[in-house]
Design a protein around this motif. Structure first.
Motif, PDB file in Angstrom:
ATOM      1  N   ILE A  85       0.840  -1.206   0.000  1.00  0.00           N
ATOM      2  CA  ILE A  85       0.000   0.000   0.000  1.00  0.00           C
ATOM      3  C   ILE A  85       0.871   1.251   0.000  1.00  0.00           C
ATOM      4  O   ILE A  85       0.631   2.208  -0.750  1.00  0.00           O
ATOM      5  CB  ILE A  85      -0.955  -0.019   1.216  1.00  0.00           C
ATOM      6  N   PHE A  86       1.913   1.243   0.835  1.00  0.00           N
ATOM      7  CA  PHE A  86       2.851   2.361   0.836  1.00  0.00           C
ATOM      8  C   PHE A  86       3.533   2.499  -0.517  1.00  0.00           C
ATOM      9  O   PHE A  86       3.764   3.614  -0.998  1.00  0.00           O
ATOM     10  CB  PHE A  86       3.903   2.164   1.938  1.00  0.00           C
ATOM     11  N   SER A  87       3.853   1.371  -1.123  1.00  0.00           N
ATOM     12  CA  SER A  87       4.527   1.400  -2.421  1.00  0.00           C
ATOM     13  C   SER A  87       3.645   2.024  -3.492  1.00  0.00           C
ATOM     14  O   SER A  87       4.099   2.836  -4.300  1.00  0.00           O
ATOM     15  CB  SER A  87       4.931  -0.019  -2.827  1.00  0.00           C
ATOM     16  N   LEU A  88       2.354   1.654  -3.504  1.00  0.00           N
ATOM     17  CA  LEU A  88       1.430   2.226  -4.479  1.00  0.00           C
ATOM     18  C   LEU A  88       1.202   3.710  -4.236  1.00  0.00           C
ATOM     19  O   LEU A  88       1.110   4.504  -5.180  1.00  0.00           O
ATOM     20  CB  LEU A  88       0.105   1.461  -4.442  1.00  0.00           C
ATOM     21  N   LEU A  89       1.119   4.076  -2.965  1.00  0.00           N
ATOM     22  CA  LEU A  89       0.926   5.493  -2.645  1.00  0.00           C
ATOM     23  C   LEU A  89       2.159   6.317  -2.978  1.00  0.00           C
ATOM     24  O   LEU A  89       2.057   7.485  -3.349  1.00  0.00           O
ATOM     25  CB  LEU A  89       0.570   5.649  -1.162  1.00  0.00           C
ATOM     26  N   SER A  90       3.349   5.702  -2.857  1.00  0.00           N
ATOM     27  CA  SER A  90       4.571   6.434  -3.177  1.00  0.00           C
ATOM     28  C   SER A  90       4.688   6.707  -4.664  1.00  0.00           C
ATOM     29  O   SER A  90       5.434   7.600  -5.089  1.00  0.00           O
ATOM     30  CB  SER A  90       5.798   5.651  -2.696  1.00  0.00           C
ATOM     31  N   TRP A  91       3.979   5.944  -5.494  1.00  0.00           N
ATOM     32  CA  TRP A  91       3.953   6.224  -6.929  1.00  0.00           C
ATOM     33  C   TRP A  91       3.223   7.533  -7.197  1.00  0.00           C
ATOM     34  O   TRP A  91       3.581   8.304  -8.080  1.00  0.00           O
ATOM     35  CB  TRP A  91       3.285   5.061  -7.662  1.00  0.00           C
ATOM     36  N   ILE A  92       2.179   7.788  -6.388  1.00  0.00           N
ATOM     37  CA  ILE A  92       1.445   9.044  -6.523  1.00  0.00           C
ATOM     38  C   ILE A  92       2.252  10.199  -5.954  1.00  0.00           C
ATOM     39  O   ILE A  92       2.344  11.277  -6.552  1.00  0.00           O
ATOM     40  CB  ILE A  92       0.081   8.937  -5.798  1.00  0.00           C
ATOM     41  N   ASN A  93       2.858   9.967  -4.795  1.00  0.00           N
ATOM     42  CA  ASN A  93       3.675  10.992  -4.149  1.00  0.00           C
ATOM     43  C   ASN A  93       4.974  10.346  -3.698  1.00  0.00           C
ATOM     44  O   ASN A  93       4.983   9.530  -2.781  1.00  0.00           O
ATOM     45  CB  ASN A  93       2.921  11.599  -2.960  1.00  0.00           C
ATOM     46  N   SER A  94       6.067  10.669  -4.362  1.00  0.00           N
ATOM     47  CA  SER A  94       7.351  10.025  -4.086  1.00  0.00           C
ATOM     48  C   SER A  94       7.831  10.269  -2.667  1.00  0.00           C
ATOM     49  O   SER A  94       8.664   9.520  -2.155  1.00  0.00           O
ATOM     50  CB  SER A  94       8.415  10.518  -5.075  1.00  0.00           C
ATOM     51  N   ASN A  95       7.339  11.299  -2.001  1.00  0.00           N
ATOM     52  CA  ASN A  95       7.751  11.588  -0.627  1.00  0.00           C
ATOM     53  C   ASN A  95       6.932  10.824   0.408  1.00  0.00           C
ATOM     54  O   ASN A  95       7.156  10.971   1.604  1.00  0.00           O
ATOM     55  CB  ASN A  95       7.629  13.091  -0.348  1.00  0.00           C
ATOM     56  N   PHE A  96       5.970  10.030  -0.069  1.00  0.00           N
ATOM     57  CA  PHE A  96       5.096   9.348   0.873  1.00  0.00           C
ATOM     58  C   PHE A  96       5.789   8.178   1.530  1.00  0.00           C
ATOM     59  O   PHE A  96       5.468   7.812   2.655  1.00  0.00           O
ATOM     60  CB  PHE A  96       3.830   8.862   0.152  1.00  0.00           C
ATOM     61  N   PHE A  97       6.726   7.538   0.815  1.00  0.00           N
ATOM     62  CA  PHE A  97       7.408   6.361   1.355  1.00  0.00           C
ATOM     63  C   PHE A  97       8.486   6.816   2.331  1.00  0.00           C
ATOM     64  O   PHE A  97       9.494   7.367   1.939  1.00  0.00           O
ATOM     65  CB  PHE A  97       8.043   5.569   0.200  1.00  0.00           C
ATOM     66  N   PRO A  98       8.312   6.597   3.643  1.00  0.00           N
ATOM     67  CA  PRO A  98       9.275   7.095   4.635  1.00  0.00           C
ATOM     68  C   PRO A  98      10.640   6.434   4.469  1.00  0.00           C
ATOM     69  O   PRO A  98      10.746   5.292   4.032  1.00  0.00           O
ATOM     70  CB  PRO A  98       8.635   6.706   5.975  1.00  0.00           C
ATOM     71  N   VAL A  99      11.677   7.159   4.842  1.00  0.00           N
ATOM     72  CA  VAL A  99      13.031   6.659   4.670  1.00  0.00           C
ATOM     73  C   VAL A  99      13.295   5.408   5.491  1.00  0.00           C
ATOM     74  O   VAL A  99      13.926   4.459   5.024  1.00  0.00           O
ATOM     75  CB  VAL A  99      14.043   7.761   5.020  1.00  0.00           C
ATOM     76  N   TYR A 100      12.785   5.375   6.706  1.00  0.00           N
ATOM     77  CA  TYR A 100      13.073   4.248   7.580  1.00  0.00           C
ATOM     78  C   TYR A 100      12.101   3.086   7.381  1.00  0.00           C
ATOM     79  O   TYR A 100      12.318   2.010   7.918  1.00  0.00           O
ATOM     80  CB  TYR A 100      13.033   4.682   9.048  1.00  0.00           C
ATOM     81  N   PHE A 101      11.027   3.322   6.613  1.00  0.00           N
ATOM     82  CA  PHE A 101      10.001   2.283   6.493  1.00  0.00           C
ATOM     83  C   PHE A 101      10.538   1.047   5.789  1.00  0.00           C
ATOM     84  O   PHE A 101      10.187  -0.078   6.142  1.00  0.00           O
ATOM     85  CB  PHE A 101       8.789   2.822   5.741  1.00  0.00           C
ATOM     86  N   SER A 102      11.377   1.228   4.771  1.00  0.00           N
ATOM     87  CA  SER A 102      11.940   0.085   4.059  1.00  0.00           C
ATOM     88  C   SER A 102      12.772  -0.782   4.994  1.00  0.00           C
ATOM     89  O   SER A 102      12.698  -2.009   4.959  1.00  0.00           O
ATOM     90  CB  SER A 102      12.788   0.565   2.879  1.00  0.00           C
ATOM     91  N   PHE A 103      13.581  -0.153   5.864  1.00  0.00           N
ATOM     92  CA  PHE A 103      14.364  -0.893   6.838  1.00  0.00           C
ATOM     93  C   PHE A 103      13.462  -1.639   7.816  1.00  0.00           C
ATOM     94  O   PHE A 103      13.662  -2.824   8.096  1.00  0.00           O
ATOM     95  CB  PHE A 103      15.279   0.055   7.610  1.00  0.00           C
ATOM     96  N   LEU A 104      12.447  -0.928   8.340  1.00  0.00           N
ATOM     97  CA  LEU A 104      11.547  -1.524   9.323  1.00  0.00           C
ATOM     98  C   LEU A 104      10.764  -2.683   8.714  1.00  0.00           C
ATOM     99  O   LEU A 104      10.618  -3.746   9.329  1.00  0.00           O
ATOM    100  CB  LEU A 104      10.586  -0.468   9.865  1.00  0.00           C
ATOM    101  N   SER A 105      10.267  -2.484   7.488  1.00  0.00           N
ATOM    102  CA  SER A 105       9.498  -3.528   6.822  1.00  0.00           C
ATOM    103  C   SER A 105      10.354  -4.761   6.570  1.00  0.00           C
ATOM    104  O   SER A 105       9.919  -5.899   6.781  1.00  0.00           O
ATOM    105  CB  SER A 105       8.932  -2.998   5.502  1.00  0.00           C
ATOM    106  N   TYR A 106      11.593  -4.550   6.131  1.00  0.00           N
ATOM    107  CA  TYR A 106      12.489  -5.679   5.877  1.00  0.00           C
ATOM    108  C   TYR A 106      12.813  -6.417   7.173  1.00  0.00           C
ATOM    109  O   TYR A 106      12.860  -7.650   7.203  1.00  0.00           O
ATOM    110  CB  TYR A 106      13.771  -5.185   5.212  1.00  0.00           C
ATOM    111  N   ASP A 107      13.011  -5.677   8.258  1.00  0.00           N
ATOM    112  CA  ASP A 107      13.344  -6.297   9.536  1.00  0.00           C
ATOM    113  C   ASP A 107      12.168  -7.121  10.054  1.00  0.00           C
ATOM    114  O   ASP A 107      12.354  -8.229  10.572  1.00  0.00           O
ATOM    115  CB  ASP A 107      13.719  -5.222  10.540  1.00  0.00           C
ATOM    116  N   ILE A 108      10.946  -6.592   9.928  1.00  0.00           N
ATOM    117  CA  ILE A 108       9.767  -7.349  10.348  1.00  0.00           C
ATOM    118  C   ILE A 108       9.620  -8.610   9.510  1.00  0.00           C
ATOM    119  O   ILE A 108       9.291  -9.688  10.021  1.00  0.00           O
ATOM    120  CB  ILE A 108       8.502  -6.470  10.238  1.00  0.00           C
ATOM    121  N   PHE A 109       9.870  -8.472   8.207  1.00  0.00           N
ATOM    122  CA  PHE A 109       9.795  -9.652   7.333  1.00  0.00           C
ATOM    123  C   PHE A 109      10.794 -10.711   7.772  1.00  0.00           C
ATOM    124  O   PHE A 109      10.464 -11.893   7.869  1.00  0.00           O
ATOM    125  CB  PHE A 109      10.057  -9.250   5.886  1.00  0.00           C
TER     126      PHE A 109
END
Length: 314
Positions: free
Chosen positions: A97-121
């Protein structure tokens, strides 16, 4: 200043520079206009179509085993596996969902979210992998050493093992994230090597042993559906969950592409989503004219836990 690059799990190809002294992360997007956003959004939509039904199915399993069905040592493992799969799928849904929203607004995807999402995975995927390994060992012990499994097995062994699995998985994911931030992504991949060396052989041997033991049973004793369900769960886990481990191991030798990572992750999400479907398809009564509700089918299946007394006659 160290440089870290690990793009397969992020929504775009990213390069991150982490300054330990100033604790500042510079987030620089480097995307190929020919492949993003089209391919990235297609993959996100495919993941959503896979994860949403699986999320509902695992939620039903958690509800039944957690609140409706009397828990046994074995269903404790299944409950924890459903929780791990539920967490894997919910994390991926939020990320897509964040990925799709970041296509609309490139600033929507937080910098730390990718790290946090990968760590949870990594945390939840590692837990599910260890739980499946333990389930395979438990079923083998039940089949080949039924008397010990029934009479001498410590009563709280399942709960203790599950607690250890969650703690160990958390520590591994925390170490992995620390290594990624420190710029040692290659060292972080070593845990996949350990998974390939330890978990894969155990599960292959256990799955083969269960299949052989079940095949040698007399026809009248092959009616038990739970053992068949567990074997199919193990088989699909080997088929779908370990490609990602293979990709990560091959990445140490630079023999992977971005598409191989995407394929590996899609297989993992499909594996997490497919278990409730296996429970339902194997547990339902094919001769019945009307299909029962999934909660009734699962309730009957897990109440039918393999009785080790039956195995003593084999």
């Amino acid at each position: 200043m160290t440089t870290f690059s690990k793009s397969p799990f992020s929504s775009v190809n990213v390069s991150l520079e982490y300054n330990v002294t100033e604790n500042i992360v510079h987030y620089n997007e480097s995307q190929n206009e020919n492949t993003f956003p089209d391919n990235r959004n297609i993959i996100s939509l495919i993941n959503l179509l896979i994860c949403l039904p699986g999320l509902v199915g695992n939620g039903i399993v958690i509800w039944l085993l957690g609140f409706r069905i009397k828990r046994t040592p074995f269903t404790t493992y299944i409950l924890n596996l459903a929780i791990a799969d539920f967490a894997v799928l919910s994390n991926e849904i939020i990320r897509d969902i964040f990925s799709l929203l970041s296509w609309i607004n490139s600033n929507f995807f937080p910098v730390y979210f990718s790290f946090l999402s990968y760590d949870i995975f990594m945390f939840t995927f590692t837990a599910s992998q260890y739980l499946m390994t333990i389930i395979s060992i438990d079923r083998c012990v039940c089949l080949f050493f039924p008397l010990w499994h029934r009479c001498h097995r410590p009563p709280h062994l399942s709960t203790a093992v599950c607690v250890i699995v969650w703690i160990l998985s958390f520590l591994i994911s925390a170490i992995d994230l620390t290594l990624l931030f420190a710029g040692y992504a290659i060292i972080a991949n070593v845990q996949f090597v350990l998974n390939a060396v330890v978990c894969l052989p155990i599960m292959c041997v256990s799955t083969t042993a269960i299949f052989i033991k079940f095949s040698l049973r007399p026809a009248q004793k092959k009616k038990g559906k739970l053992l068949r369900t567990i074997w199919l769960t193990l088989f699909f886990f080997l088929l779908l969950a370990f490609p990602l481990t293979l990709v990560e191991v091959l990445s140490l030798f630079r023999h992977t592409t971005e598409y191989s990572y995407e394929y590996g992750y899609i297989c993992v999400f499909l594996n997490s989503a497919i278990n409730p479907m296996i429970y339902y398809l194997v547990g339902r009564d094919k001769r019945a004219r009307s299909s029962k509700r999934i909660n009734k089918v699962l309730e009957k299946l897990f109440k039918e836990e393999e009785d080790c007394r039956e195995n003593q006659e084999i």
